[in-house]
Scaffold this motif. Structure first.
Motif, PDB file in Angstrom:
ATOM      1  N   VAL A  65       0.841  -1.198   0.000  1.00 55.87           N
ATOM      2  CA  VAL A  65       0.000   0.000   0.000  1.00 55.87           C
ATOM      3  C   VAL A  65       0.879   1.253   0.000  1.00 55.87           C
ATOM      4  N   HIS A  66       0.471   2.230  -0.801  1.00 59.30           N
ATOM      5  CA  HIS A  66       1.149   3.523  -0.877  1.00 59.30           C
ATOM      6  C   HIS A  66       0.158   4.592  -0.427  1.00 59.30           C
ATOM      7  N   PHE A  67       0.520   5.338   0.606  1.00 58.40           N
ATOM      8  CA  PHE A  67      -0.341   6.402   1.114  1.00 58.40           C
ATOM      9  C   PHE A  67       0.037   7.714   0.441  1.00 58.40           C
ATOM     10  N   TYR A  68      -0.986   8.462   0.003  1.00 61.59           N
ATOM     11  CA  TYR A  68      -0.760   9.720  -0.695  1.00 61.59           C
ATOM     12  C   TYR A  68      -1.225  10.945   0.085  1.00 61.59           C
ATOM     13  N   SER A  69      -2.093  10.739   1.059  1.00 56.22           N
ATOM     14  CA  SER A  69      -2.583  11.896   1.810  1.00 56.22           C
ATOM     15  C   SER A  69      -3.123  11.451   3.153  1.00 56.22           C
ATOM     16  N   GLY A  70      -3.273  12.411   4.053  1.00 54.61           N
ATOM     17  CA  GLY A  70      -3.898  12.153   5.344  1.00 54.61           C
ATOM     18  C   GLY A  70      -2.966  11.615   6.414  1.00 54.61           C
ATOM     19  N   ILE A  71      -1.676  11.459   6.076  1.00 49.89           N
ATOM     20  CA  ILE A  71      -0.690  10.965   7.042  1.00 49.89           C
ATOM     21  C   ILE A  71       0.545  11.860   6.935  1.00 49.89           C
ATOM     22  N   PHE A  72       1.030  12.309   8.083  1.00 48.53           N
ATOM     23  CA  PHE A  72       2.234  13.136   8.116  1.00 48.53           C
ATOM     24  C   PHE A  72       3.074  12.711   9.306  1.00 48.53           C
ATOM     25  N   GLU A  73       4.342  12.439   9.064  1.00 48.43           N
ATOM     26  CA  GLU A  73       5.282  11.998  10.095  1.00 48.43           C
ATOM     27  C   GLU A  73       4.738  10.832  10.906  1.00 48.43           C
ATOM     28  N   GLY A  74       4.097   9.877  10.191  1.00 48.97           N
ATOM     29  CA  GLY A  74       3.635   8.644  10.830  1.00 48.97           C
ATOM     30  C   GLY A  74       2.332   8.736  11.597  1.00 48.97           C
ATOM     31  N   LYS A  75       1.658   9.880  11.514  1.00 52.43           N
ATOM     32  CA  LYS A  75       0.381  10.060  12.227  1.00 52.43           C
ATOM     33  C   LYS A  75      -0.677  10.604  11.269  1.00 52.43           C
ATOM     34  N   THR A  76      -1.923  10.232  11.547  1.00 52.15           N
ATOM     35  CA  THR A  76      -3.019  10.749  10.726  1.00 52.15           C
ATOM     36  C   THR A  76      -3.195  12.236  10.988  1.00 52.15           C
ATOM     37  N   THR A  77      -3.642  12.947   9.960  1.00 52.42           N
ATOM     38  CA  THR A  77      -3.822  14.405  10.070  1.00 52.42           C
ATOM     39  C   THR A  77      -5.276  14.803  10.330  1.00 52.42           C
ATOM     40  N   GLY A  78      -6.188  13.831  10.247  1.00 50.49           N
ATOM     41  CA  GLY A  78      -7.608  14.141  10.392  1.00 50.49           C
ATOM     42  C   GLY A  78      -8.280  14.426   9.064  1.00 50.49           C
ATOM     43  N   THR A  79      -7.497  14.531   7.997  1.00 43.81           N
ATOM     44  CA  THR A  79      -8.031  14.748   6.657  1.00 43.81           C
ATOM     45  C   THR A  79      -8.157  13.391   5.961  1.00 43.81           C
ATOM     46  N   PRO A  80      -8.853  13.323   4.824  1.00 45.15           N
ATOM     47  CA  PRO A  80      -9.011  12.024   4.151  1.00 45.15           C
ATOM     48  C   PRO A  80      -7.667  11.352   3.858  1.00 45.15           C
ATOM     49  N   ILE A  81      -7.628  10.061   4.109  1.00 42.55           N
ATOM     50  CA  ILE A  81      -6.435   9.252   3.842  1.00 42.55           C
ATOM     51  C   ILE A  81      -6.617   8.626   2.470  1.00 42.55           C
ATOM     52  N   GLY A  82      -5.743   8.984   1.539  1.00 43.09           N
ATOM     53  CA  GLY A  82      -5.790   8.423   0.193  1.00 43.09           C
ATOM     54  C   GLY A  82      -4.696   7.386   0.032  1.00 43.09           C
ATOM     55  N   PHE A  83      -5.049   6.236  -0.533  1.00 43.60           N
ATOM     56  CA  PHE A  83      -4.040   5.192  -0.719  1.00 43.60           C
ATOM     57  C   PHE A  83      -4.301   4.424  -2.003  1.00 43.60           C
ATOM     58  N   VAL A  84      -3.250   3.741  -2.477  1.00 43.78           N
ATOM     59  CA  VAL A  84      -3.357   2.926  -3.683  1.00 43.78           C
ATOM     60  C   VAL A  84      -2.544   1.645  -3.488  1.00 43.78           C
ATOM     61  N   ILE A  85      -3.018   0.568  -4.117  1.00 39.50           N
ATOM     62  CA  ILE A  85      -2.319  -0.712  -4.158  1.00 39.50           C
ATOM     63  C   ILE A  85      -2.212  -1.065  -5.638  1.00 39.50           C
ATOM     64  N   PHE A  86      -1.004  -1.024  -6.174  1.00 38.32           N
ATOM     65  CA  PHE A  86      -0.830  -1.296  -7.596  1.00 38.32           C
ATOM     66  C   PHE A  86      -0.960  -2.787  -7.887  1.00 38.32           C
ATOM     67  N   ASN A  87      -1.624  -3.106  -8.988  1.00 40.40           N
ATOM     68  CA  ASN A  87      -1.712  -4.490  -9.460  1.00 40.40           C
ATOM     69  C   ASN A  87      -0.437  -4.794 -10.244  1.00 40.40           C
ATOM     70  N   THR A  88       0.164  -5.938  -9.976  1.00 37.23           N
ATOM     71  CA  THR A  88       1.426  -6.273 -10.632  1.00 37.23           C
ATOM     72  C   THR A  88       1.393  -7.609 -11.362  1.00 37.23           C
ATOM     73  N   ASN A  89       0.300  -8.365 -11.239  1.00 43.26           N
ATOM     74  CA  ASN A  89       0.272  -9.705 -11.829  1.00 43.26           C
ATOM     75  C   ASN A  89      -1.038  -9.964 -12.561  1.00 43.26           C
TER      76      ASN A  89
END
Length: 177
Positions: A65-89
Protein backbone atom coordinates in the motif's frame (compact mmCIF):
# COMPACT_ATOMS: atom_id res chain seq x y z
CA UNK A 1 -24.55 3.46 2.19
CA UNK A 2 -24.47 3.41 -1.55
CA UNK A 3 -22.23 2.21 -4.32
CA UNK A 4 -18.62 1.76 -3.32
CA UNK A 5 -18.70 3.56 0.02
CA UNK A 6 -18.93 1.74 3.33
CA UNK A 7 -19.56 3.27 6.74
CA UNK A 8 -21.02 6.47 8.10
CA UNK A 9 -18.66 8.21 10.52
CA UNK A 10 -15.59 6.16 9.56
CA UNK A 11 -16.12 5.92 5.81
CA UNK A 12 -14.18 4.01 3.15
CA UNK A 13 -14.72 4.57 -0.57
CA UNK A 14 -12.85 2.15 -2.83
CA UNK A 15 -11.94 2.30 -6.50
CA UNK A 16 -10.21 0.24 -9.17
CA UNK A 17 -10.50 -3.20 -10.72
CA UNK A 18 -8.58 -6.43 -10.21
CA UNK A 19 -7.15 -6.26 -13.73
CA UNK A 20 -6.75 -2.51 -13.95
CA UNK A 21 -3.64 -0.55 -13.01
CA UNK A 22 -4.49 -0.34 -9.31
CA UNK A 23 -7.00 -0.55 -6.50
CA UNK A 24 -7.32 2.18 -3.93
CA UNK A 25 -9.39 4.01 -1.43
CA UNK A 26 -10.23 7.19 0.41
CA UNK A 27 -10.75 6.79 4.15
CA UNK A 28 -12.62 9.61 5.89
CA UNK A 29 -13.44 10.09 9.55
CA UNK A 30 -10.16 8.97 11.09
CA UNK A 31 -9.17 11.56 13.69
CA UNK A 32 -5.80 13.28 13.78
CA UNK A 33 -2.99 11.77 15.81
CA UNK A 34 -3.47 8.05 15.17
CA UNK A 35 -0.05 6.41 14.83
CA UNK A 36 0.20 4.54 11.54
CA UNK A 37 2.15 1.30 11.82
CA UNK A 38 2.91 0.42 8.19
CA UNK A 39 4.32 -3.00 9.17
CA UNK A 40 1.03 -3.84 10.93
CA UNK A 41 -0.91 -2.81 7.81
CA UNK A 42 1.43 -4.88 5.61
CA UNK A 43 0.94 -7.89 7.92
CA UNK A 44 -2.85 -7.50 7.69
CA UNK A 45 -2.59 -7.39 3.88
CA UNK A 46 -0.38 -10.50 3.92
CA UNK A 47 -3.15 -12.39 5.75
CA UNK A 48 -5.52 -11.92 2.77
CA UNK A 49 -2.88 -12.35 0.07
CA UNK A 50 -3.97 -14.75 -2.69
CA UNK A 51 -2.10 -17.88 -3.62
CA UNK A 52 -1.97 -19.28 -0.07
CA UNK A 53 -4.55 -21.99 -0.69
CA UNK A 54 -5.37 -24.43 -3.48
CA UNK A 55 -8.99 -23.15 -3.55
CA UNK A 56 -8.14 -19.49 -4.21
CA UNK A 57 -6.56 -17.74 -7.15
CA UNK A 58 -2.89 -18.50 -7.57
CA UNK A 59 -2.23 -14.95 -8.74
CA UNK A 60 0.75 -13.50 -6.88
CA UNK A 61 0.40 -9.91 -5.73
CA UNK A 62 2.59 -8.14 -3.18
CA UNK A 63 -0.27 -5.89 -2.02
CA UNK A 64 2.03 -3.05 -1.04
CA UNK A 65 0.00 0.00 0.00
CA UNK A 66 1.15 3.52 -0.88
CA UNK A 67 -0.34 6.40 1.11
CA UNK A 68 -0.76 9.72 -0.70
CA UNK A 69 -2.58 11.90 1.81
CA UNK A 70 -3.90 12.15 5.34
CA UNK A 71 -0.69 10.97 7.04
CA UNK A 72 2.23 13.14 8.12
CA UNK A 73 5.28 12.00 10.09
CA UNK A 74 3.64 8.64 10.83
CA UNK A 75 0.38 10.06 12.23
CA UNK A 76 -3.02 10.75 10.73
CA UNK A 77 -3.82 14.40 10.07
CA UNK A 78 -7.61 14.14 10.39
CA UNK A 79 -8.03 14.75 6.66
CA UNK A 80 -9.01 12.02 4.15
CA UNK A 81 -6.43 9.25 3.84
CA UNK A 82 -5.79 8.42 0.19
CA UNK A 83 -4.04 5.19 -0.72
CA UNK A 84 -3.36 2.93 -3.68
CA UNK A 85 -2.32 -0.71 -4.16
CA UNK A 86 -0.83 -1.30 -7.60
CA UNK A 87 -1.71 -4.49 -9.46
CA UNK A 88 1.43 -6.27 -10.63
CA UNK A 89 0.27 -9.71 -11.83
CA UNK A 90 -2.74 -9.16 -14.10
CA UNK A 91 -3.22 -11.81 -16.75
CA UNK A 92 -6.43 -10.55 -18.36
CA UNK A 93 -6.08 -12.83 -21.38
CA UNK A 94 -6.60 -15.80 -19.02
CA UNK A 95 -10.27 -14.75 -18.88
CA UNK A 96 -10.99 -14.54 -22.63
CA UNK A 97 -12.86 -17.85 -22.49
CA UNK A 98 -15.60 -16.36 -20.26
CA UNK A 99 -16.39 -13.28 -22.39
CA UNK A 100 -19.87 -14.61 -23.17
CA UNK A 101 -20.55 -16.87 -20.17
CA UNK A 102 -21.27 -15.90 -16.56
CA UNK A 103 -19.31 -17.97 -14.05
CA UNK A 104 -21.42 -19.86 -11.51
CA UNK A 105 -20.88 -18.74 -7.90
CA UNK A 106 -19.24 -15.48 -9.01
CA UNK A 107 -20.67 -11.95 -9.11
CA UNK A 108 -20.25 -11.58 -12.88
CA UNK A 109 -24.00 -11.33 -13.56
CA UNK A 110 -24.61 -8.98 -10.61
CA UNK A 111 -21.73 -6.72 -11.70
CA UNK A 112 -23.15 -6.59 -15.24
CA UNK A 113 -26.61 -5.61 -13.95
CA UNK A 114 -25.30 -3.07 -11.40
CA UNK A 115 -22.91 -1.22 -13.72
CA UNK A 116 -24.40 -2.05 -17.13
CA UNK A 117 -21.09 -3.24 -18.53
CA UNK A 118 -19.38 -6.61 -18.55
CA UNK A 119 -15.80 -6.64 -17.25
CA UNK A 120 -14.93 -10.30 -17.60
CA UNK A 121 -11.23 -9.78 -16.73
CA UNK A 122 -11.23 -11.54 -13.39
CA UNK A 123 -14.48 -10.02 -12.21
CA UNK A 124 -13.56 -6.32 -12.32
CA UNK A 125 -14.98 -4.62 -9.21
CA UNK A 126 -16.61 -7.88 -8.12
CA UNK A 127 -13.23 -9.59 -7.71
CA UNK A 128 -12.11 -10.70 -4.27
CA UNK A 129 -9.01 -8.61 -4.94
CA UNK A 130 -11.09 -5.54 -4.11
CA UNK A 131 -11.06 -6.68 -0.46
CA UNK A 132 -7.42 -5.51 -0.22
CA UNK A 133 -8.75 -1.95 0.10
CA UNK A 134 -11.10 -2.98 2.89
CA UNK A 135 -8.19 -4.63 4.69
CA UNK A 136 -6.25 -1.34 4.63
CA UNK A 137 -9.29 0.53 6.00
CA UNK A 138 -9.84 -2.16 8.64
CA UNK A 139 -6.17 -2.11 9.67
CA UNK A 140 -6.32 1.66 10.20
CA UNK A 141 -9.54 1.19 12.21
CA UNK A 142 -7.74 -1.40 14.36
CA UNK A 143 -4.89 1.07 14.97
CA UNK A 144 -7.43 3.72 15.97
CA UNK A 145 -9.19 1.32 18.35
CA UNK A 146 -6.12 -0.48 19.72
CA UNK A 147 -6.35 1.07 23.20
CA UNK A 148 -10.09 0.57 23.48
CA UNK A 149 -11.54 -2.62 24.91
CA UNK A 150 -15.05 -3.95 24.49
CA UNK A 151 -17.04 -6.05 26.92
CA UNK A 152 -20.08 -7.76 25.47
CA UNK A 153 -22.06 -10.89 26.15
CA UNK A 154 -25.27 -12.62 25.15
CA UNK A 155 -28.04 -12.66 27.74
CA UNK A 156 -30.44 -14.94 25.89
CA UNK A 157 -30.49 -17.39 23.00
CA UNK A 158 -33.99 -18.62 22.29
CA UNK A 159 -35.47 -19.85 25.58
CA UNK A 160 -32.06 -20.13 27.29
CA UNK A 161 -31.38 -17.15 29.56
CA UNK A 162 -28.30 -16.06 31.49
CA UNK A 163 -28.73 -16.07 35.23
CA UNK A 164 -27.28 -12.68 36.20
CA UNK A 165 -26.28 -14.05 39.61
CA UNK A 166 -23.71 -16.38 37.94
CA UNK A 167 -21.01 -13.80 38.70
CA UNK A 168 -20.40 -12.47 35.21
CA UNK A 169 -17.55 -9.96 35.21
CA UNK A 170 -14.63 -8.90 33.03
CA UNK A 171 -12.10 -11.01 34.95
CA UNK A 172 -13.73 -14.32 34.07
CA UNK A 173 -14.43 -13.61 30.40
CA UNK A 174 -12.09 -15.19 27.84
CA UNK A 175 -10.27 -12.61 25.74
CA UNK A 176 -10.41 -13.00 21.98
CA UNK A 177 -8.26 -11.15 19.49
Amino acid sequence: MAGNTFGNLFKLTTFGESHGEALGGILEGCPAGVSIDEKFIADELARRKPGQSAITTQRKEEDSVHFYSGIFEGKTTGTPIGFVIFNTNQKSKDYDHIKTVYRPSHADFTYDKKYGIRDYRGGGRSSARETACRVVGGAIAKLYLKNISFFAYTTQVGPIQLNESDGLNRRNVKKIR
